[in-house]
Design a protein around this motif. Sequence first.
Motif, short mmCIF file in Angstrom:
data_model
loop_
_atom_site.label_atom_id
_atom_site.label_comp_id
_atom_site.label_asym_id
_atom_site.label_seq_id
_atom_site.Cartn_x
_atom_site.Cartn_y
_atom_site.Cartn_z
N GLU A 1 -0.68 2.31 -1.05
CA GLU A 1 -0.80 3.00 0.22
C GLU A 1 -0.46 2.01 1.33
N ILE A 2 0.45 2.39 2.22
CA ILE A 2 0.85 1.49 3.30
C ILE A 2 0.81 2.23 4.63
N ASN A 3 0.71 1.46 5.68
CA ASN A 3 0.86 1.98 7.03
C ASN A 3 2.36 1.92 7.33
N ILE A 4 2.99 3.05 7.60
CA ILE A 4 4.44 3.09 7.78
C ILE A 4 4.90 2.18 8.92
N GLU A 5 4.04 1.92 9.89
CA GLU A 5 4.40 1.01 10.99
C GLU A 5 4.56 -0.43 10.50
N ASP A 6 3.98 -0.73 9.36
CA ASP A 6 4.12 -2.08 8.79
C ASP A 6 5.46 -2.28 8.08
N PHE A 7 6.18 -1.18 7.85
CA PHE A 7 7.49 -1.25 7.21
C PHE A 7 8.51 -1.48 8.32
#
Length: 196
Positions: free
Chosen positions: A186-192
Amino acid sequence: MLAEFEIISDPLRPSIRTNLCSVCCRHKNTSKKIGCCSYEPEFCLFDLIFLHLYYPDIYELIMKNGRIIEGYNGIMLEMKVGLNQCPFASNQGCVLPKDAMTPLCRLYICREAAVFGPALIEERFDDYFKSKEYELNNYLNNKLIYDQNFNSTKLHDFIIEFSQPIKTMIAEIDRTKPTVETYHREINIEDFKLVL
């Protein structure tokens, strides 16, 4: 967002997949296509025979629109220069079937996406150089006579000549149950985002 990675250890056409390509961070603030899909794909000799055998429509398109180059993987056919992105790129990623993609397209994950994947991604990319695909491509490059008179007609004739022997070699490779490793995070899309 759930970042997904799948590493398929097919002895003939190894690949790595991720769903992060469909939300590529390189396209966020620009109308110009940049990143992996901005390059012209380069199909090696084995790719061309594989496409001729299993994806003849794609093979014909590539032969019609490609130009012969000496590339990192021997003699290759590159989609013509001047495209502003790969002709097979869409907003959801590549439209080609996974095993119709070039080795680089099947195995490369940009460093921005790889941050969210398992550490063994780079190691799996290197597995290509131990694959039957790489071995067969080297075999084909050793059989090809490449000189100043070499053209697309001669390349096509070479593909036709070696298609049946390569098909026989492919049939001897057990591809029935390749190892598939999956990884989810699970990731925060802003971190991509782009790594500077």
